[in-house]
Design a protein around this motif. Structure first.
Motif, short mmCIF file in Angstrom:
data_model
loop_
_atom_site.label_atom_id
_atom_site.label_comp_id
_atom_site.label_asym_id
_atom_site.label_seq_id
_atom_site.Cartn_x
_atom_site.Cartn_y
_atom_site.Cartn_z
N UNK A 16 0.82 -1.22 0.00
CA UNK A 16 0.00 0.00 0.00
C UNK A 16 0.84 1.26 0.00
N UNK A 17 2.11 1.15 0.44
CA UNK A 17 2.98 2.32 0.54
C UNK A 17 4.17 2.30 -0.42
N UNK A 18 4.47 1.13 -0.96
CA UNK A 18 5.60 1.03 -1.87
C UNK A 18 6.89 0.69 -1.16
N UNK A 19 7.21 1.41 -0.10
CA UNK A 19 8.36 1.11 0.73
C UNK A 19 8.07 1.58 2.15
N UNK A 20 8.60 0.86 3.15
CA UNK A 20 8.34 1.16 4.55
C UNK A 20 9.60 0.88 5.36
N UNK A 21 9.85 1.70 6.36
CA UNK A 21 10.95 1.44 7.28
C UNK A 21 10.53 0.35 8.27
N UNK A 22 11.48 -0.47 8.70
CA UNK A 22 11.17 -1.58 9.59
C UNK A 22 10.59 -1.10 10.91
N UNK A 23 11.09 0.00 11.45
CA UNK A 23 10.55 0.54 12.70
C UNK A 23 9.07 0.88 12.55
N UNK A 24 8.70 1.44 11.39
CA UNK A 24 7.30 1.79 11.16
C UNK A 24 6.44 0.55 11.04
N UNK A 25 6.96 -0.50 10.41
CA UNK A 25 6.21 -1.76 10.32
C UNK A 25 5.99 -2.35 11.70
N UNK A 26 6.99 -2.29 12.54
CA UNK A 26 6.86 -2.80 13.90
C UNK A 26 5.73 -2.10 14.65
N UNK A 27 5.69 -0.77 14.52
CA UNK A 27 4.63 0.00 15.18
C UNK A 27 3.27 -0.28 14.57
N UNK A 28 3.21 -0.36 13.25
CA UNK A 28 1.93 -0.58 12.56
C UNK A 28 1.33 -1.94 12.91
N UNK A 50 11.64 -6.80 -1.26
CA UNK A 50 13.07 -6.51 -1.43
C UNK A 50 13.52 -5.63 -0.28
N UNK A 51 14.62 -5.99 0.35
CA UNK A 51 15.12 -5.25 1.50
C UNK A 51 16.07 -4.14 1.05
N UNK A 52 16.13 -3.08 1.83
CA UNK A 52 17.18 -2.07 1.75
C UNK A 52 17.54 -1.69 3.17
N UNK A 53 18.56 -0.89 3.36
CA UNK A 53 19.05 -0.58 4.70
C UNK A 53 17.96 0.06 5.55
N UNK A 54 17.51 -0.65 6.57
CA UNK A 54 16.53 -0.13 7.50
C UNK A 54 15.09 -0.25 7.06
N UNK A 55 14.85 -0.82 5.88
CA UNK A 55 13.48 -0.87 5.39
C UNK A 55 13.26 -1.97 4.39
N UNK A 56 12.08 -1.93 3.79
CA UNK A 56 11.68 -2.96 2.83
C UNK A 56 10.77 -2.30 1.80
N UNK A 57 10.82 -2.80 0.58
CA UNK A 57 9.99 -2.26 -0.49
C UNK A 57 9.37 -3.40 -1.28
N UNK A 58 8.42 -3.02 -2.13
CA UNK A 58 7.81 -3.98 -3.04
C UNK A 58 8.87 -4.50 -3.99
N UNK A 59 8.90 -5.81 -4.16
CA UNK A 59 9.84 -6.39 -5.13
C UNK A 59 9.36 -6.02 -6.53
N UNK A 60 10.25 -5.47 -7.32
CA UNK A 60 9.85 -5.06 -8.66
C UNK A 60 11.02 -5.04 -9.60
N UNK A 61 10.71 -4.87 -10.86
CA UNK A 61 11.74 -4.84 -11.89
C UNK A 61 12.50 -3.53 -11.85
N UNK A 62 13.79 -3.60 -12.18
CA UNK A 62 14.58 -2.38 -12.33
C UNK A 62 14.57 -1.88 -13.77
#
Length: 254
Positions: A16-28, A50-62
């Motif tokens: 729903x957001x495209x990318x989210x920080x892990x801390x925000x997911x924990x709270x949500x 797909x993970x990135x530093x401190x967060x996660x995003x929708x897996x998608x094509x580059x």
């Protein structure tokens, strides 16, 4: 794997957001950060995220963007807030260039009450919207028309834009990576965007929160190539320092 209800809720939150920080997911989700990390790792291992530093995003094509119709509804409320914030900063009686993208299309809608505008665009959706404003002169770049989003690309569009020097370029982007690069998918579109940015006295980037840490194949520019950034949420790490170093003024549309 078959995701459990908690993992399904996590997937929905990210989608729903495209990318989210892990801390925000924990709270949500109301679970520990350790649980979020474990679930994210399992979902990433399955190619669902797909993970990135401190967060996660929708897996998608580059190499290929999602469909224009889907992008119109994705983060529409945030894009509308960005558009209103941009419109408040755009003065009457000035010249603009708007490029391809659903965020610039939202900006066009927000400019319908402005007067004395002269707008150049390679986006037919922007042109059609602003043609409803009798106080706005719209100039459309010629070139190859992309049917999927009514964007105009190609060498003819680049040559056309090079004739002008406008007050402000209002540009959208597909992704902003953690190294400070602005990226998009179609190299032909990128070439036009680069011409747009080179032929404006100021460059304003409009990007919703999902564009941060989103990868794409072709480099458009670096953050140092823009003057202002308009977004809909506080920017995640490491972007505050990157924006500061690039002397980019950041507007968060609340």
């Amino acid at each position: 794997m078959t995701p459990n209800p908690r993992q399904l809720a996590l997937l929905h939150a990210v989608q729903s957001q495209g990318s989210v920080m892990l801390d925000d997911l924990s709270a949500t989700l109301g679970v520990s950060l350790q649980t979020v990390r474990r679930d994210v790792q399992r979902l990433a291992d399955e190619g669902l995220l797909a993970r990135f530093h401190g967060g996660v995003r929708v897996a998608g094509s580059t190499v290929e963007n999602i469909a224009h119709g889907q992008r119109q509804t994705l983060h529409a409320e945030g894009k509308a807030r960005i558009a209103r914030a941009v419109a408040r900063e755009v003065p009457n009686d000035c010249s603009l260039i708007l490029n391809i993208g659903t965020t610039t299309e939202a900006i066009a809608q927000a400019l319908l009450r402005h007067t004395g505008l002269r707008v150049i665009t390679n986006n037919l959706n922007v042109a059609l919207t602003l043609s409803a404003n009798p106080q706005c002169e719209v100039i459309v770049a010629g070139g190859v028309l992309r049917g999927r989003d009514r964007g105009v690309v190609g060498e003819a569009a680049i040559d056309f834009i090079r004739q002008f020097k406008v007050d402000i370029a209002l540009v959208g982007i597909s992704g902003i990576e953690a190294d400070g690069t602005l990226r998009d998918y179609d190299y032909r579109e990128v070439k036009v965007s680069q011409a747009i940015m080179a032929h404006a006295r100021e460059v304003w980037l409009a990007a919703d929160h999902s564009k941060f840490n989103r990868p794409a194949m072709v480099e458009v520019a670096r953050l140092s190539g823009i003057d202002r950034l308009f977004t809909d949420a506080p920017v995640p790490e490491p972007f505050p320092a990157l924006l500061h170093d690039a002397q980019v003024r950041c507007h968060v549309a609340n």
